[in-house]
Scaffold this motif. Structure first.
Motif, PDB file in Angstrom:
ATOM      1  N   LYS A 115       0.829  -1.211   0.000  1.00 16.90           N
ATOM      2  CA  LYS A 115       0.000   0.000   0.000  1.00 16.90           C
ATOM      3  C   LYS A 115       0.862   1.259   0.000  1.00 16.90           C
ATOM      4  O   LYS A 115       0.955   1.974   0.996  1.00 16.90           O
ATOM      5  N   VAL A 263      -6.124  -0.677 -13.271  1.00 22.63           N
ATOM      6  CA  VAL A 263      -6.178  -1.762 -14.248  1.00 22.63           C
ATOM      7  C   VAL A 263      -6.513  -3.098 -13.610  1.00 22.63           C
ATOM      8  O   VAL A 263      -6.990  -4.004 -14.283  1.00 22.63           O
ATOM      9  N   SER A 264      -6.293  -3.224 -12.311  1.00 18.85           N
ATOM     10  CA  SER A 264      -6.563  -4.484 -11.641  1.00 18.85           C
ATOM     11  C   SER A 264      -8.065  -4.776 -11.638  1.00 18.85           C
ATOM     12  O   SER A 264      -8.888  -3.862 -11.587  1.00 18.85           O
ATOM     13  N   ASN A 265      -8.399  -6.071 -11.688  1.00 23.19           N
ATOM     14  CA  ASN A 265      -9.803  -6.483 -11.603  1.00 23.19           C
ATOM     15  C   ASN A 265     -10.242  -6.718 -10.159  1.00 23.19           C
ATOM     16  O   ASN A 265     -11.377  -7.132  -9.930  1.00 23.19           O
ATOM     17  N   ALA A 266      -9.351  -6.487  -9.198  1.00 26.54           N
ATOM     18  CA  ALA A 266      -9.681  -6.787  -7.803  1.00 26.54           C
ATOM     19  C   ALA A 266     -10.854  -5.910  -7.344  1.00 26.54           C
ATOM     20  O   ALA A 266     -10.846  -4.700  -7.533  1.00 26.54           O
ATOM     21  N   ARG A 267     -11.834  -6.562  -6.747  1.00 27.87           N
ATOM     22  CA  ARG A 267     -13.079  -5.914  -6.295  1.00 27.87           C
ATOM     23  C   ARG A 267     -13.824  -5.299  -7.479  1.00 27.87           C
ATOM     24  O   ARG A 267     -14.506  -5.984  -8.197  1.00 27.87           O
ATOM     25  N   GLN A 306     -11.628   3.753   2.756  1.00 29.10           N
ATOM     26  CA  GLN A 306     -11.602   2.568   3.612  1.00 29.10           C
ATOM     27  C   GLN A 306     -10.379   1.723   3.269  1.00 29.10           C
ATOM     28  O   GLN A 306      -9.792   1.873   2.195  1.00 29.10           O
ATOM     29  N   GLU A 307     -10.060   0.807   4.175  1.00 28.69           N
ATOM     30  CA  GLU A 307      -8.938  -0.081   3.921  1.00 28.69           C
ATOM     31  C   GLU A 307      -9.163  -0.853   2.611  1.00 28.69           C
ATOM     32  O   GLU A 307     -10.275  -1.318   2.336  1.00 28.69           O
ATOM     33  N   ASP A 308      -8.124  -0.966   1.811  1.00 23.79           N
ATOM     34  CA  ASP A 308      -8.125  -1.681   0.531  1.00 23.79           C
ATOM     35  C   ASP A 308      -8.903  -0.978  -0.573  1.00 23.79           C
ATOM     36  O   ASP A 308      -9.133  -1.551  -1.635  1.00 23.79           O
ATOM     37  N   GLU A 309      -9.332   0.255  -0.341  1.00 27.41           N
ATOM     38  CA  GLU A 309     -10.101   0.959  -1.356  1.00 27.41           C
ATOM     39  C   GLU A 309      -9.162   1.785  -2.222  1.00 27.41           C
ATOM     40  O   GLU A 309      -8.496   2.698  -1.718  1.00 27.41           O
TER      41      GLU A 309
ATOM     42  N   ASN B 208      -5.011  -9.457 -11.613  1.00 24.52           N
ATOM     43  CA  ASN B 208      -4.413  -8.238 -11.056  1.00 24.52           C
ATOM     44  C   ASN B 208      -3.759  -7.397 -12.163  1.00 24.52           C
ATOM     45  O   ASN B 208      -3.590  -6.196 -12.013  1.00 24.52           O
ATOM     46  N   CYS B 278     -11.910 -12.106  -9.074  1.00 25.76           N
ATOM     47  CA  CYS B 278     -11.400 -10.737  -9.061  1.00 25.76           C
ATOM     48  C   CYS B 278     -10.029 -10.645  -8.403  1.00 25.76           C
ATOM     49  O   CYS B 278      -9.325  -9.671  -8.583  1.00 25.76           O
TER      50      CYS B 278
END
Lengths: 354, 387
Positions: A115, A263-267, A306-309, B208, B278
């Motif tokens: 982070k 670019v990440s697909n995370a969340r 928020q965390e991870d946002e 990712n 994801c």
């Protein structure tokens, strides 16, 4: 004559032994501390990585310096990340601290993991580019001098990727970065009527304009073109095909800030960066207006997300109206899209915040 | 030197490593680097670039790989009057031996300014600044040490891929090998411009997407899996006991509600059919959650920056394909795409812009791919349908 089309060296010849042995067998990793990764293999082997920042524009002696470190600690191997960080890898835990010390002696920061704000991807700017509306290396240096602690620590809500493009061609994934700095022209091209006919194909030049702003010159004796200035949005595409249409201007050129891309697909799915500040002046050598604007946005993000946002996820949750209010950045008519995908951005619900 | 370049000198200060220091290091041995420093200072003063548009330069047998660059004030800075750039194709994953790096340094010390970018935003090694007469001997020397040029202009640009299985447990495809294989297969397309515009291929091992393939590549390869996530419940409990709030930070952030935390059993439950891969839970708990084992790739088409008709993220073309050497299906598909684009594309029209102009349906027919719901966020709302 030299051989052609031999392609790059085979990557297999570039890999350290521990990687050859554990290729495709890695089980998990952890971030031991900022800038230090530990990868553990199904075979039980362990690999430590020390990640260092780089100015990217480097002399061959700089490369030799990092080679010296890699020879001493990493059996003569090293790699670079997709964001220009340098990575030193060793299976020996006892080499990690000495490696960090040696990297420090070169004046390079260890960090860029988790982070944090990792290396800024950027373009050439005034070092080498003909279409640059701003410099690249200097702006990045000024930004990272101020945000240095975010490279060497991991205290942000999530990763924060900053990219810089010195014109709106946007070389690099600038259009999908948490924060993007983009060089912009704000004056139409100045047509060089004397040389245009010798340097450019007139039909190609006319066809190059995405808004149809370029017309044949009304005087048939003049083999040149005219620009309808009210239709020009300074993209520079005509300059790319016709050198007689330069649009660089010391007063008109400057920098725009975009935010919220990833670019990440995370969340949430990948998203574009959106215009935050349409224009800031070029103010060499340290671009203080750009640096302070970025610092302000990062400060508000760090306080509220928020965390991870990621930046864009946070803005989606709280709404752009909240973003502009919290950052105290004025919303102007330039923020409203009027190009090809414009209507997708207009709000079609009564749901919003005050 | 110091007095002549006060603004550049200012950029030697501060904690972040300084590119001006690097230019000065090269300037000790190379007059062109010394002139470059002064050109940059001049730009800081004038607030415009002092590099002229283009100029066609190159080496025998190639239509790209060297970027022509001339100063617009050559009389003041004669050592950089011509200051051309090589794009040199990097090894997959940007791995090097120091032996290879030192060889490049020696070549560039001899023929160029001694300044480089490791790397440029194209992924190539950038050798920054050579006079015209040195281009051919420099290329010959590079070829002699086993390096070749990258792409520039209307060609296949240097393909890039993430670190992949070399050092990442999440990689569902061999990004290094597929990138190397495609690069070797398409050397002609990489070195000799014949297309409407540029074409980029990038491969990321997992969603990712560390090389920004979805944003930057016309042809996007992203590793994925078809079966279920692998969950090690003991390791999940370790994370929970270590202070991770699994309910809030893992389950609560799952975009499809596919996860559930059974507080009593201290177990993470998954509804595999609801998982959209994801990567969030995997990113949060790398020791406990891993991708499935039925690996392959999603192929997407059309990612690009704004020039000219606006930026695009790549669109799903093939939801899942097994990605094994010799990658025949991928190569055949690329050839079909290039044929169609080359036939119908206008000058400086990227493949995505052509798809927008002629329709995704037309493109799918041309490359022989059947429509599936994974290709769209939603079907059309309007009734203006062709039959």
């Amino acid at each position: 004559m030299a051989k052609t089309d031999i392609g790059p060296p085979d990557f297999r010849e570039m890999l350290p032994e521990v990687i050859k042995k554990n290729y495709g067998k890695w089980k998990y990793h952890e971030i031991v501390k900022p800038g230090v990764l530990k990868h553990v293999s199904e075979t039980g082997d362990v690999l430590y990585t020390v990640r260092a920042g780089s100015p990217r524009l480097v002399s061959v002696d700089f490369i030799r310096d990092i080679c010296d470190i890699a020879d001493k600690y990493c059996d003569g191997h090293l790699r670079f990340t997709s964001r220009y960080n340098i990575e030193f890898m060793t299976p020996d835990k006892n080499k990690v601290e000495p490696l960090i010390e040696e990297v420090g002696k070169l004046g390079l920061p260890v960090g860029g993991t988790g982070k944090c704000i990792t290396n800024v991807v950027h373009t050439q700017g005034w070092i080498h580019c003909h279409s640059a509306a701003t410099d690249a290396s200097a702006v990045v240096k000024a930004i990272m001098d101020e945000l240095y602690d975010h490279f060497t620590s991991m205290k942000l809500p999530a990763q924060l990727r900053i990219s810089l493009a010195c014109c709106i061609n946007m070389c690099g994934a600038v259009h999908c970065s948490d924060l993007a700095v983009v060089g912009v022209h704000t004056k139409p091209p100045k047509v060089d009527h004397e040389h245009l006919h010798a340097l450019c194909e007139i039909p190609t030049t006319i066809a190059s304009c995405p808004t149809g702003a370029i017309r044949r010159h009304s005087d048939k004796e003049i083999k040149s073109v005219k620009v309808r200035e009210d239709l020009c949005m300074y993209c520079g595409n005509c300059f790319t095909v016709c050198p007689a249409m330069p649009l660089a201007d010391p007063e008109g050129d400057g920098v725009a800030i975009y935010a919220g891309g990833k670019v990440s697909n995370a969340r949430k799915p990948p998203m574009f960066s959106r215009l935050i500040v349409p224009y800031l002046p070029n103010n060499p050598p340290r671009w203080p207006e750009v640096v302070s604007t970025l610092k302000k946005i990062i400060g508000v993000y760090a306080e509220h997300a928020q965390e991870d946002e990621r930046m864009g996820e946070w803005i989606q949750r709280v709404g752009w109206e909240t973003f502009f209010r919290l950052t105290d950045i004025p919303f102007t008519e330039q923020h409203i899209d009027d190009f090809t995908h414009a209507v997708e951005t207009y709000r079609t619900t009564t749901q919003f915040r005050w | 030197m110091g007095k002549e370049t006060p603004m550049a000198d200012e950029l030697e200060k501060g904690p972040w490593p300084s590119f001006i220091k690097e230019i000065k290091r090269a300037a000790e041995k190379h007059p062109s680097a010394n002139d470059l420093l002064k050109v940059v200072e001049r730009s800081y003063k004038d607030k415009v670039t002092h590099w002229k548009h283009g100029g066609i330069v190159g080496v025998t047998g190639y239509g790209g790989g060297v970027i022509g660059r001339y100063s617009d004030v050559p009389e003041e800075f004669p050592s950089v009057a011509a200051f051309h750039t090589f794009r040199v194709n990097h090894p997959s994953g940007w791995f090097y031996t120091t032996k290879k790096l030192r060889q490049i340094c020696d070549v560039w010390e001899k023929y160029g300014s001694g300044l480089t970018n490791f790397h440029g935003s194209t992924g190539d090694i950038i050798l920054l600044g050579s006079p015209t007469e040195n281009l051919q001997p420099c290329f010959d020397a590079l070829s002699g040490i086993g390096f070749d040029l990258g792409g520039s202009g209307s060609v296949l640009r240097t393909p890039t891929g993430c670190v992949g299985p070399a050092r990442c447990e999440w990689s569902c495809i061999d990004t290094l090998n597929v990138i190397y294989d495609l690069t070797m297969e398409f050397q002609d397309e990489l070195h000799r411009p014949r297309w409407p515009y540029k074409f980029k291929i990038k491969a990321s091992g997992c969603p990712n997407d560390c090389v920004a393939a979805i944003a930057r590549a016309d042809f996007t390869i992203i590793g994925t899996w078809r079966d279920s996530l692998r969950i090690d419940q003991d390791a999940v409990r370790e994370y929970a006991e270590g202070g991770l709030n699994v309910e809030k930070l893992v389950v609560g952030k799952c975009p499809t509600g596919a996860l559930e935390w059974d507080e009593k059993a201290r177990e993470l439950k998954l509804k595999p059919q609801d998982c959209v891969r994801c990567m969030h839970c995997i990113n949060k708990m790398p020791k406990a959650v891993r991708p499935g084992l039925d690996h392959g790739a999603t192929i997407l088409i059309g990612g690009k920056a704004p020039i000219l008709k606006g930026a695009n993220l790549s669109w799903v073309l093939i939801p899942f394909i097994k990605l094994e050497p010799p990658y025949t299906e991928i190569k055949d598909l690329l050839l079909k795409i290039w044929d169609w684009w080359d036939e119908h594309g206008r000058t400086r029209e990227r493949v995505a812009e052509l798809i927008q102009r002629l329709g995704l349906k037309t493109f799918l027919r041309a490359v022989g791919i059947k429509p599936v719901p994974q290709m769209v966020n939603q079907p059309r709302a309007n009734p203006y349908v062709f039959f």
